[in-house]
Design a protein around this motif. Structure first.
Motif, PDB file in Angstrom:
ATOM      1  N   PRO A 230       2.072  13.761 -34.636  1.00 57.69           N
ATOM      2  CA  PRO A 230       1.850  12.310 -34.779  1.00 57.69           C
ATOM      3  C   PRO A 230       3.065  11.543 -35.297  1.00 57.69           C
ATOM      4  N   ILE A 231       3.996  12.236 -35.951  1.00 55.40           N
ATOM      5  CA  ILE A 231       5.230  11.566 -36.398  1.00 55.40           C
ATOM      6  C   ILE A 231       5.990  11.027 -35.194  1.00 55.40           C
ATOM      7  N   ASP A 232       5.975  11.778 -34.093  1.00 55.12           N
ATOM      8  CA  ASP A 232       6.652  11.311 -32.877  1.00 55.12           C
ATOM      9  C   ASP A 232       6.046  10.003 -32.384  1.00 55.12           C
ATOM     10  N   ASN A 233       4.729   9.867 -32.470  1.00 52.65           N
ATOM     11  CA  ASN A 233       4.060   8.637 -32.023  1.00 52.65           C
ATOM     12  C   ASN A 233       4.438   7.451 -32.906  1.00 52.65           C
ATOM     13  N   ILE A 234       4.502   7.691 -34.206  1.00 53.24           N
ATOM     14  CA  ILE A 234       4.908   6.624 -35.127  1.00 53.24           C
ATOM     15  C   ILE A 234       6.349   6.222 -34.845  1.00 53.24           C
ATOM     16  N   ALA A 238       7.706   2.501 -33.908  1.00 50.75           N
ATOM     17  CA  ALA A 238       8.712   1.806 -34.721  1.00 50.75           C
ATOM     18  C   ALA A 238       9.890   1.357 -33.878  1.00 50.75           C
ATOM     19  N   ILE A 239      10.338   2.210 -32.984  1.00 46.40           N
ATOM     20  CA  ILE A 239      11.527   1.901 -32.193  1.00 46.40           C
ATOM     21  C   ILE A 239      11.222   0.906 -31.083  1.00 46.40           C
ATOM     22  N   ILE A 258      11.005  22.224 -43.157  1.00 50.94           N
ATOM     23  CA  ILE A 258      10.123  22.530 -42.020  1.00 50.94           C
ATOM     24  C   ILE A 258      10.210  21.467 -40.933  1.00 50.94           C
ATOM     25  N   LEU A 259      10.869  20.358 -41.235  1.00 51.67           N
ATOM     26  CA  LEU A 259      11.055  19.310 -40.226  1.00 51.67           C
ATOM     27  C   LEU A 259      12.327  18.548 -40.560  1.00 51.67           C
ATOM     28  N   ASN A 260      13.202  18.421 -39.583  1.00 49.78           N
ATOM     29  CA  ASN A 260      14.388  17.574 -39.715  1.00 49.78           C
ATOM     30  C   ASN A 260      14.696  17.075 -38.316  1.00 49.78           C
ATOM     31  N   LYS A 261      14.350  15.836 -38.066  1.00 50.11           N
ATOM     32  CA  LYS A 261      14.407  15.329 -36.696  1.00 50.11           C
ATOM     33  C   LYS A 261      14.958  13.909 -36.672  1.00 50.11           C
ATOM     34  N   ALA A 262      15.741  13.631 -35.650  1.00 54.89           N
ATOM     35  CA  ALA A 262      16.311  12.299 -35.454  1.00 54.89           C
ATOM     36  C   ALA A 262      15.607  11.621 -34.291  1.00 54.89           C
ATOM     37  N   TYR A 263      15.387  10.312 -34.437  1.00 56.01           N
ATOM     38  CA  TYR A 263      14.717   9.512 -33.413  1.00 56.01           C
ATOM     39  C   TYR A 263      15.566   8.275 -33.098  1.00 56.01           C
ATOM     40  N   GLY A 264      15.534   7.856 -31.867  1.00 57.66           N
ATOM     41  CA  GLY A 264      16.157   6.596 -31.500  1.00 57.66           C
ATOM     42  C   GLY A 264      17.665   6.647 -31.444  1.00 57.66           C
ATOM     43  N   TYR A 265      18.266   5.487 -31.671  1.00 59.12           N
ATOM     44  CA  TYR A 265      19.701   5.304 -31.494  1.00 59.12           C
ATOM     45  C   TYR A 265      20.290   4.542 -32.676  1.00 59.12           C
ATOM     46  N   HIS A 266      21.623   4.559 -32.743  1.00 61.37           N
ATOM     47  CA  HIS A 266      22.306   3.810 -33.793  1.00 61.37           C
ATOM     48  C   HIS A 266      21.974   2.321 -33.706  1.00 61.37           C
ATOM     49  N   VAL A 267      22.027   1.786 -32.490  1.00 64.66           N
ATOM     50  CA  VAL A 267      21.710   0.373 -32.259  1.00 64.66           C
ATOM     51  C   VAL A 267      20.856   0.290 -31.001  1.00 64.66           C
ATOM     52  N   TYR A 268      20.433  -0.913 -30.648  1.00 65.48           N
ATOM     53  CA  TYR A 268      19.471  -1.078 -29.567  1.00 65.48           C
ATOM     54  C   TYR A 268      20.068  -0.988 -28.165  1.00 65.48           C
TER      55      TYR A 268
END
Length: 607
Positions: A230-234, A238-239, A258-268
């Protein structure tokens, strides 16, 4: 002639690195398993790893601030996994031994490293030139051998006194496990089951204890990986809603990441994806990650008294209304100070320049320099002469940490940024944490914050977002610290451990308990630390956080929370202020909702 020369080189190269007389084919690389499969292979790796020649206790490695470490591989096909895990603990320089045609050349390239970790296999240990390399460097440096193989070649290491970690399993997980064992991320418990040489006999082996973070899967702490999805859905929410261009989240439980993940980009513009190694402006998380850390150490050492007054340390305060304010009041935000001062609104054209010079030495951002002593002449007198209207009440104030910076620097005669770097970040192996990141890192590794159209008139990348902190040169007690999520996890795992990490004691447990517990009769605050809010309707910092939880948030969209009851460290780093200040990250409760998912996953366990 050229063909003969190339043939000779190929034969020489092959003879240096390969067991047989002809170069063998490299087997296909095994993919890294996930979930329960990873945990199963990790357990098998633990049962298959033995530590030899550790009479001096060299493993786990210590004194990271005094170590320059190289990792050299030859035929180990999972060197990438091995080196990746080494770099979780401190900066490691990898070397591919296969590219060297002479032992001396490789040794020469390692001259600036005082510690060398060698990855070797059965094929490697059958090569006399490699053994010559080991013997040569064992006399010059601290050498650690990670041997992946059958054990049949251990007799080749009979003359070696340097630590040897032998793992009989050949897999990416085994490589990751062994790398972590070198730094104490995992404990070594096994002894040799049978005699492999005259020196390495049945029953040989040294045990170690876990002293640093382990990097594993949720199943290692009784959580199903799928329950964290569900973190992926949040993140998508957000993005896509532009609450933030991207973020990095890290969760450690029971000393295990147990979790270390990056989402999205530096800018839009979606051109540079966020990475878990990216560096973020921590904003007010600086208060607990820098200033409070130093205060804790100085109080413990008896060099700073929480009940001493500001005027005991700051001479200029003796003729002001700040003279009788105690250090404790500053740390609790109960000194009566106003929340903040918009210092940048008072800047005159003569106060800044586009070029640096002796008259304008303080860099605020690219092409913007403040005049010499502007802080002493303008900002500091203004803070010293502000009114006190709420003393004894809780009013969150950035000014409190401006004052604390002046106090600790007076006590130590050392700038805040230098003190925390040498006393905490470097010894802990924190690779990115520190002030003024543009002095040390490429711009591309730092996530931008605001496109400042009202003060500095440029996109802020690696220059502190907070205006006041920028005007004093990027180092302040309330803002200015930058770091990656992993560095924050290391620092606060140390705090959660009661002040110990990597075999070193940074604080006494009672010091940690004092500062992180509720210390105020009028607020939820600890000393420097924010805490769980007893007003349950606020659900702060999470619906499920225990009353023991402490940490802090940052204006740029960051937070660190530690829940001792759950053994939890939660790190969230974002740049919600890009391209301009937006409240969506807060109004959508992105940070606490992700934290809720973690607690819910813990509650569900392995059901």
């Amino acid at each position: 002639m050229r063909r003969n020369k190339l043939s000779f080189i190929a034969a020489f190269f092959c003879g240096f690195v390969v067991l047989n007389t002809a170069c063998a084919q490299v087997p296909p690389v095994q993919p890294m398993p996930v979930g329960a499969a990873y945990l199963s292979e990790e357990n098998l790796s633990a049962q298959s790893t033995v530590l030899l020649n550790n009479e001096q206790g060299a493993i786990p490695l210590k004194d990271l601030d005094r170590s320059a470490i190289a990792s050299v591989r030859f035929n180990h096909e999972y060197a990438t996994s091995f080196d990746s895990l080494l770099n979780k603990y401190t900066l490691i320089k990898p070397f591919n031994g296969l590219t060297y045609l002479a032992v001396g050349k490789l040794t020469d390239d390692l001259k600036l490293f005082n510690t060398v970790i060698l990855q070797v296999t059965d094929r490697d240990l059958n090569n006399p030139r490699l053994l010559e390399f080991v013997a040569m460097n064992d006399k010059l440096k601290k050498v650690v051998i990670a041997y992946f193989g059958s054990g049949l070649m251990l007799d080749k290491l009979n003359a070696v006194t340097t630590p040897v970690l032998w793992c009989s399993r050949i897999s990416p997980v085994a490589a990751a496990f062994t790398a972590q064992a070198i730094f104490g991320g995992v404990a070594i418990t096994q002894k040799m089951q049978k005699t492999m040489s005259a020196k390495y006999v049945a029953g040989s082996g040294f045990a170690t204890v876990k002293t640093r973070l382990q990097y594993t899967v949720p199943e290692a702490v009784g959580i199903k990986s799928e329950n964290l999805l569900p973190i992926d859905n949040i993140a998508r929410e957000a993005i896509s809603d532009r609450a933030t261009p991207g973020f990095v989240v890290l969760v450690a439980k029971d000393g295990k990441v147990i979790l270390n993940k990056a989402y999205g980009y530096h800018v839009y513009d979606n051109t540079q994806a966020d990475k878990i190694t990216d560096i973020f402006d921590l904003a007010s998380v600086t208060k607990i990650s820098a200033t409070t850390m130093e205060v804790m150490q100085l109080v413990e050492q008896g060099k700073l008294n929480l009940d001493s007054t500001v005027s005991s340390y700051i001479a200029l305060a003796r003729n002001t209304n700040k003279k009788n304010i105690s250090v404790r009041e500053l740390m609790l935000h109960q000194a009566g100070l106003i929340p903040y001062i918009p210092f940048y609104e008072r800047i005159k054209p003569t106060d800044h320049s586009s070029d640096s010079s002796a008259a304008y030495p303080t860099k605020v951002t690219d092409g913007y320099y403040m005049r010499k002593d502007y802080f002493k002449d303008v900002m500091w007198p203004q803070m010293l002469n502000t009114a006190l209207r709420t003393r004894g009440k809780y009013v969150y104030s950035d000014l409190s940490m401006y004052f604390m910076k002046e106090i600790v620097e007076t006590v130590t005669a050392t700038p805040l940024n230098e003190y925390v770097q040498t006393h905490f970040y470097n010894p802990l192996g924190m690779q990115t944490a520190g002030f003024l990141p543009r002095n040390r890192f490429a711009k591309e590794q730092i996530v931008p914050t605001e496109n400042d159209t009202y003060f500095r008139h440029n996109l802020l990348t690696g220059y502190v977002h907070d205006q006041g902190a920028a005007m004093v040169g990027g180092v302040s007690g309330h803002a200015g610290l930058f770091a990656s999520a992993n560095d924050m996890a290391i620092l606060f795992q140390m705090v959660l451990n009661g002040g110990s990490y990597g075999g070193a004691q940074y604080f006494k447990p009672e010091t940690v308990a004092q500062f992180t517990a509720r210390q105020s009769n009028v607020s939820r605050r600890g000393l420097g630390f924010d805490r769980w809010d007893p007003e349950v309707s606020k659900h702060y910092p999470s619906n499920y956080a225990s009353s023991e939880t402490y940490g802090h948030t940052g204006y740029t969209g960051t937070c660190v929370w530690v829940d001792p009851k759950s053994g939890l460290v939660y790190v969230f780093l974002s740049n919600r202020v890009y391209p301009k200040d937006s409240q969506l990250l807060n109004s959508r409760r992105i940070r606490p909702r992700i934290m809720d998912v973690v607690y819910e996953a813990i509650q569900k366990g392995m059901q």
